[in-house]
Every structure is written in structure tokens, then in C-alpha cells.
Write a protein that holds these residues in place. Structure first.
Motif, PDB file in Angstrom:
ATOM      1  N   CYS A   1       0.830  -1.203   0.000  1.00 46.66           N
ATOM      2  CA  CYS A   1       0.000   0.000   0.000  1.00 46.66           C
ATOM      3  C   CYS A   1       0.876   1.269   0.000  1.00 46.66           C
ATOM      4  N   PRO A   2       1.122   1.856  -1.168  1.00 49.87           N
ATOM      5  CA  PRO A   2       2.029   3.008  -1.240  1.00 49.87           C
ATOM      6  C   PRO A   2       1.692   4.159  -0.275  1.00 49.87           C
ATOM      7  N   PRO A   3       0.417   4.513  -0.042  1.00 55.21           N
ATOM      8  CA  PRO A   3       0.169   5.625   0.882  1.00 55.21           C
ATOM      9  C   PRO A   3       0.755   5.414   2.283  1.00 55.21           C
ATOM     10  N   LEU A   4       1.047   4.160   2.610  1.00 51.24           N
ATOM     11  CA  LEU A   4       1.620   3.897   3.940  1.00 51.24           C
ATOM     12  C   LEU A   4       3.108   4.221   4.010  1.00 51.24           C
ATOM     13  N   ARG A   5       3.718   4.388   2.819  1.00 52.17           N
ATOM     14  CA  ARG A   5       5.184   4.487   2.823  1.00 52.17           C
ATOM     15  C   ARG A   5       5.688   5.747   3.507  1.00 52.17           C
ATOM     16  N   ASN A   6       4.907   6.841   3.417  1.00 47.17           N
ATOM     17  CA  ASN A   6       5.346   8.075   4.091  1.00 47.17           C
ATOM     18  C   ASN A   6       4.566   8.336   5.373  1.00 47.17           C
ATOM     19  N   SER A   7       3.935   7.317   5.880  1.00 51.01           N
ATOM     20  CA  SER A   7       3.059   7.555   7.038  1.00 51.01           C
ATOM     21  C   SER A   7       3.840   7.426   8.346  1.00 51.01           C
ATOM     22  N   GLU A   8       3.247   8.010   9.378  1.00 48.95           N
ATOM     23  CA  GLU A   8       3.911   7.954  10.694  1.00 48.95           C
ATOM     24  C   GLU A   8       3.093   7.102  11.654  1.00 48.95           C
ATOM     25  N   LEU A   9       3.797   6.386  12.517  1.00 51.61           N
ATOM     26  CA  LEU A   9       3.116   5.557  13.513  1.00 51.61           C
ATOM     27  C   LEU A   9       2.357   6.452  14.494  1.00 51.61           C
ATOM     28  N   ALA A  10       1.070   6.190  14.632  1.00 50.37           N
ATOM     29  CA  ALA A  10       0.283   6.944  15.616  1.00 50.37           C
ATOM     30  C   ALA A  10       0.094   6.121  16.898  1.00 50.37           C
ATOM     31  N   GLU A  11      -0.038   4.796  16.732  1.00 46.73           N
ATOM     32  CA  GLU A  11      -0.222   3.945  17.922  1.00 46.73           C
ATOM     33  C   GLU A  11       0.051   2.485  17.577  1.00 46.73           C
ATOM     34  N   LEU A  12       0.748   1.820  18.477  1.00 53.79           N
ATOM     35  CA  LEU A  12       0.901   0.362  18.380  1.00 53.79           C
ATOM     36  C   LEU A  12       0.122  -0.226  19.556  1.00 53.79           C
ATOM     37  N   TRP A  13      -0.631  -1.271  19.286  1.00 55.12           N
ATOM     38  CA  TRP A  13      -1.525  -1.832  20.314  1.00 55.12           C
ATOM     39  C   TRP A  13      -1.393  -3.351  20.323  1.00 55.12           C
ATOM     40  N   SER A  14      -1.596  -3.948  21.482  1.00 53.65           N
ATOM     41  CA  SER A  14      -1.628  -5.416  21.516  1.00 53.65           C
ATOM     42  C   SER A  14      -2.820  -5.911  22.322  1.00 53.65           C
ATOM     43  N   GLY A  15      -3.300  -7.071  21.957  1.00 50.09           N
ATOM     44  CA  GLY A  15      -4.429  -7.678  22.673  1.00 50.09           C
ATOM     45  C   GLY A  15      -4.390  -9.182  22.477  1.00 50.09           C
ATOM     46  N   ILE A  16      -5.287  -9.851  23.183  1.00 49.59           N
ATOM     47  CA  ILE A  16      -5.311 -11.319  23.105  1.00 49.59           C
ATOM     48  C   ILE A  16      -6.640 -11.771  22.510  1.00 49.59           C
ATOM     49  N   ARG A  17      -6.532 -12.600  21.487  1.00 46.01           N
ATOM     50  CA  ARG A  17      -7.745 -13.162  20.869  1.00 46.01           C
ATOM     51  C   ARG A  17      -8.114 -14.458  21.591  1.00 46.01           C
ATOM     52  N   PRO A  18      -9.407 -14.640  21.894  1.00 48.84           N
ATOM     53  CA  PRO A  18      -9.795 -15.935  22.468  1.00 48.84           C
ATOM     54  C   PRO A  18      -9.726 -17.010  21.385  1.00 48.84           C
ATOM     55  N   ARG A  19      -9.256 -18.194  21.758  1.00 46.33           N
ATOM     56  CA  ARG A  19      -9.250 -19.285  20.774  1.00 46.33           C
ATOM     57  C   ARG A  19      -9.705 -20.571  21.438  1.00 46.33           C
ATOM     58  N   SER A  20     -10.922 -20.961  21.086  1.00 44.28           N
ATOM     59  CA  SER A  20     -11.452 -22.204  21.657  1.00 44.28           C
ATOM     60  C   SER A  20     -10.800 -23.382  20.945  1.00 44.28           C
ATOM     61  N   GLN A  21     -11.087 -24.564  21.436  1.00 38.76           N
ATOM     62  CA  GLN A  21     -10.509 -25.756  20.816  1.00 38.76           C
ATOM     63  C   GLN A  21     -10.869 -25.849  19.338  1.00 38.76           C
ATOM     64  N   ALA A  22     -12.137 -25.498  19.005  1.00 37.25           N
ATOM     65  CA  ALA A  22     -12.582 -25.586  17.604  1.00 37.25           C
ATOM     66  C   ALA A  22     -12.228 -24.318  16.825  1.00 37.25           C
ATOM     67  N   LYS A  23     -11.556 -23.360  17.455  1.00 38.26           N
ATOM     68  CA  LYS A  23     -11.182 -22.060  16.872  1.00 38.26           C
ATOM     69  C   LYS A  23     -12.388 -21.214  16.496  1.00 38.26           C
ATOM     70  N   ASP A  24     -13.532 -21.560  17.036  1.00 35.77           N
ATOM     71  CA  ASP A  24     -14.769 -20.830  16.749  1.00 35.77           C
ATOM     72  C   ASP A  24     -15.232 -20.124  18.015  1.00 35.77           C
ATOM     73  N   PRO A  25     -16.217 -19.226  17.893  1.00 34.30           N
ATOM     74  CA  PRO A  25     -16.855 -18.718  19.103  1.00 34.30           C
ATOM     75  C   PRO A  25     -17.478 -19.889  19.877  1.00 34.30           C
ATOM     76  N   VAL A  26     -17.653 -19.716  21.175  1.00 33.39           N
ATOM     77  CA  VAL A  26     -18.353 -20.741  21.956  1.00 33.39           C
ATOM     78  C   VAL A  26     -19.494 -20.054  22.686  1.00 33.39           C
ATOM     79  N   VAL A  27     -20.713 -20.547  22.442  1.00 34.31           N
ATOM     80  CA  VAL A  27     -21.902 -19.878  22.983  1.00 34.31           C
ATOM     81  C   VAL A  27     -22.905 -20.919  23.439  1.00 34.31           C
TER      82      VAL A  27
END
Ligand SMILES: Cc1cc2nc3c(=O)[nH]c(=O)nc-3n(C[C@H](O)[C@H](O)[C@H](O)COP(=O)(O)OP(=O)(O)OC[C@H]3O[C@@H](n4cnc5c(N)ncnc54)[C@H](O)[C@@H]3O)c2cc1C
Length: 378
Positions: free
Chosen positions: A301-327
């Protein structure tokens, strides 16, 4: 201290817990929502907000559930925006993927045919097509797509934090929201709930554990047999210094082999994501682990080449045994339920999971059928 008694207490105010609270309030239930941090302080407080469908080839119950969810979402979001005054920056912007291999080109053509059959919404049909690699100007580098672009117009994007804020405002009108409440235990005889902070005295008829990847640990501590874990991910926001007209909000999401570029409001581009199985800290960002992702995104994506970092973020995704939602219900007396998001697709389906669960609890039945693999596996 007087004990407060609820019909339903939801543990966790991520995207799933908040939609559950919304539908439970709409049904007139007395709802408590407990959250150890603030609403959206788990995996739902991120930056990407890509709402991407499965492709229609080999349509099955899971794909159909997700298609229906994506089609109905804008109307639901519109109603929440209207009632709360929040703009959540939802936009059906579509998605493109560069085609480099003949086999992917062939599959894209088959998907295009399948979309004509399967992607029929009540008011609109959606398409998949092969487009020329220059169709979006310099939004994607044409050298990356020698055989053209996979394009579809069902994908959408939303600002995750604005959607969380809107839902928080919505449910705070009718539900009791306890932020800074760390769920610790549940007595299924009395319905009493214990918190780590010990400041609250509440009990409930039904408990819904919607604590993302931490749901598994919580439910195991209640003696229930459910397995799953969490996969860490990092994503970032970049600011484009001189926005070119039509960029970035009108451009489609770019996806290429796990690298996403999602146009967001205010000349911001969200880029993701890493997948880190080994991690020690939920919120600590590690820029060196993000380098390969942003390098790849800038090639695409060329428009990203001159862009500046505004924020880096991290989080944790839930992952069930079947890799699906569990409800669903986890014990014979229907007092304890689980509702965790899917590994990557939660923002597009959380509302439908929530409605199915609340219909089931409040009315004993729902017109929404959950895919078989979403039910808790024994
Ligand atoms: C880098 C990254 C990029 C992603 N990109 C996308 C994307 O583009 N599109 C998409 O749809 N999905 C995406 N996802 C996945 C999505 O964010 C998650 O699947 C989703 O947020 C899960 O929602 P949830 O409500 O199940 O869990 P969470 O959002 O994690 O919510 C659980 C809540 O429970 C609370 N909690 C935990 N334990 C307790 C306790 N004991 N007491 C009280 N509260 C508790 C937590 O604080 C948290 O707020 C991404 C995830 C990551 C990490």
C-alpha cells in the motif's frame, strides 16, 4: 450493604458481552455487567475493525451465519448510533486481495459465480469479481497483483473503540455497569457472585461468562470442562501526512496472507496483525515483532510508505478448541453460560451470537440457529 439481585450477570464487557447486555436490556431483563478494567479493555479495544466474510464457495452453516450477521449489522449499528449520538465509523468499503497465482485466479472466478447464488441479502446482493490491478489507483501497488485483484463488496469496517463506546452508552441506560469488578467465584446454589475487590454484593439467576480468552480459566475454576487459550496480536495505526482525495476511508480493505490494511477515519490507516502463541504480557507492545507486518503492508500500500506511527496496540484473541466462538449453556440447570468471541471475526458476528443467546435464555427459543461447532463441546 444491600445485595443487588439480577436476572443476568455478564462477566466481561468486550464486544460480545456488550451486545449480550444490549439485547438483554431490550428484553427488559435486569442486567448486571461486570468488567475488571474498563469496557473494551480486552481484545475488543483494538484498532483494525475489519468485518470480513468467508468466501461463498462451499457455503455451509458457519458461512451462512456470518453472511446473515454481516448483512444485518449496519441497521443495528445505525439504531445504536441514533440512540447514543456516537459515530462508530461503519462503512461497507469492500475488500481486495492481490492475485499472483493462476490457482487463486481460478478460485476467485468460482467464488464470483458462488456469490451470485449465495450472497443474496434481503435488500441487496453482493459480488465478487476480478478487477484490473490499477482499479484503485495507487491504493495498492499494481506490481503486487500481476494477475489482478480479488474484489468483493460485502466487507466492511468499523472503529472498534467507537463501537464499544456506543454500546457502553446504550447499555449504561438500563443495565448496572460495574467497571473495576474482577469476577472471582459464583455459588450456583445461591447465585451469589464474589469479586476480587470485595466491594460489591450481587447475585444473579443466570451467569454469562464472556471474558474473552480468560473465559476458559474462569469456567474451569467453576469446575466446568471447557478448553481454549489466547493468541496475542499486535496492530497499529498510521497517519497519512498529506491525505490524497478519496483516501483512505473510501478505499477497500487490503488483505494479503494475514496482512491487513484497513482505512479508518481522519486519514488513519490501521495495519495488522501479528499472531503470537508465546507471550507473557497482554498489553505490552513489542515493536520488533511488528516490523515484518508493517514492512509487508508498505510494499502493498504506497500511501503507507510516508506515514507515521500513531499507535501500536496489543491484545489477546480468544481461541477455543474448535477455533470458533463458543456460545451456550454449560450446566444442566442452565445457570452458567459461556459466550466468547471467535478468533478473528468477532466484530462481524458478536451481535448475532448475542441475540441467539438472549432469545434462548428469555424465550427458550430463537429464530437464529447457531452453527453446530459454536456450541460448547463436552
Ligand atoms: C491484533 C488483533 C486484531 C484483531 N482484528 C480483528 C478484526 O479486524 N476484526 C474482528 O472482528 N476481530 C479482530 N480481532 C479479534 C477480536 O478483537 C476478538 O475476537 C474479540 O475482541 C473478542 O471479544 P470478546 O468480547 O470475546 O473478548 P474481550 O474483548 O477480550 O472481552 C473480554 C472482557 O472480559 C474482561 N474480563 C476478563 N476476566 C475478567 C474477570 N475475571 N472479571 C471481569 N472481567 C473480566 C476483560 O477485561 C475484557 O474486557 C483482533 C484481535 C487482535 C488481538
Amino acid at each position: 450493604m444491600t445485595r443487588e439481585v439480577f436476572d443476568i450477570v455478564i462477566v466481561g464487557a468486550g464486544i460480545v458481552g456488550l451486545w449480550i447486555a444490549k439485547f438483554a436490556c431490550d428484553r427488559g431483563l435486569k442486567v448486571g455487567l461486570v468488567e475488571k478494567g474498563r469496557c473494551g479493555s480486552g481484545g475488543s479495544g483494538g484498532l483494525l475493525g475489519a468485518l470480513l466474510p468467508h468466501t461463498p464457495l462451499g457455503m455451509n452453516a458457519k458461512k451462512r451465519f456470518q453472511f446473515d450477521a454481516l448483512v444485518e449489522l449496519p441497521e443495528l449499528i445505525g439504531a445504536v448510533e441514533e440512540q447514543t449520538g456516537h459515530n462508530v465509523h461503519y462503512r461497507r468499503c469492500g475488500r481486495i486481495m492481490p492475485i499472483r497465482l493462476q490457482s487463486f485466479l481460478d478460485t476467485t472466478r468460482k467464488n464470483s459465480e458462488a456469490a451470485r447464488r449465495e450472497w443474496q441479502g434481503p435488500d441487496q446482493s453482493f459480488e465478487i469479481d476480478v478487477l484490473d490491478s490499477q482499479s484503485f489507483g495507487d491504493w495498492i501497488d499494481p506490481r503486487e497483483a500481476p494477475l489482478g485483484l480479488f474484489w468483493e463488496n460485502l466487507s466492511a469496517k468499523v472503529s472498534p473503540r467507537d463501537l464499544i463506546a456506543a454500546l457502553r452508552t446504550y447499555v449504561a441506560r438500563d443495565a448496572r455497569l460495574f467497571e473495576g469488578f474482577t469476577f472471582q467465584d459464583f455459588d450456583s446454589q445461591t447465585g451469589n457472585i464474589g469479586s476480587r475487590e470485595g466491594r460489591f454484593d450481587i447475585s444473579t439467576d443466570k451467569l454469562i461468562v464472556s471474558a474473552g480468552f480468560q473465559s476458559f480459566e474462569i469456567l474451569q475454576s467453576l469446575g466446568l470442562d471447557i478448553r481454549g487459550d489466547g493468541i496475542k496480536g499486535q496492530a497499529a495505526l498510521y497517519k497519512i501526512p498529506n491525505p490524497i482525495s478519496k483516501l483512505p476511508e473510501d478505499c477497500p480493505i487490503i488483505l494479503d496472507d494475514g496482512t491487513y490494511v484497513v482505512p479508518q477515519a481522519n486519514s488513519l490507516l490501521a495495519v495488522g496483525s501479528t499472531s503470537e502463541r508465546q507471550w507473557t504480557s497482554e498489553h505490552a507492545t513489542e515493536p520488533e515483532k511488528f516490523e515484518a507486518t508493517i514492512k509487508r503492508a508498505r510494499e502493498l500500500c504506497p500511501p503507507l510508505r510516508n506515514s507515521e506511527l500513531a499507535e501500536l496496540w496489543s491484545g489477546i484473541r480468544p481461541r477455543s478448541q474448535a477455533k470458533d466462538p463458543v456460545v451456550g449453556s454449560l450446566c444442566p440447570n442452565n445457570r452458567i453460560y459461556v459466550a466468547t468471541g471467535g478468533y478473528k471475526i468477532s466484530f462481524g458476528i458478536a451481535h448475532r451470537l448475542a441475540r441467539a443467546l438472549i432469545d434462548e435464555i428469555a424465550a427458550g427459543t430463537s429464530e437464529i440457529e447457531l452453527p453446530e461447532t459454536y456450541h460448547p463441546q463436552p
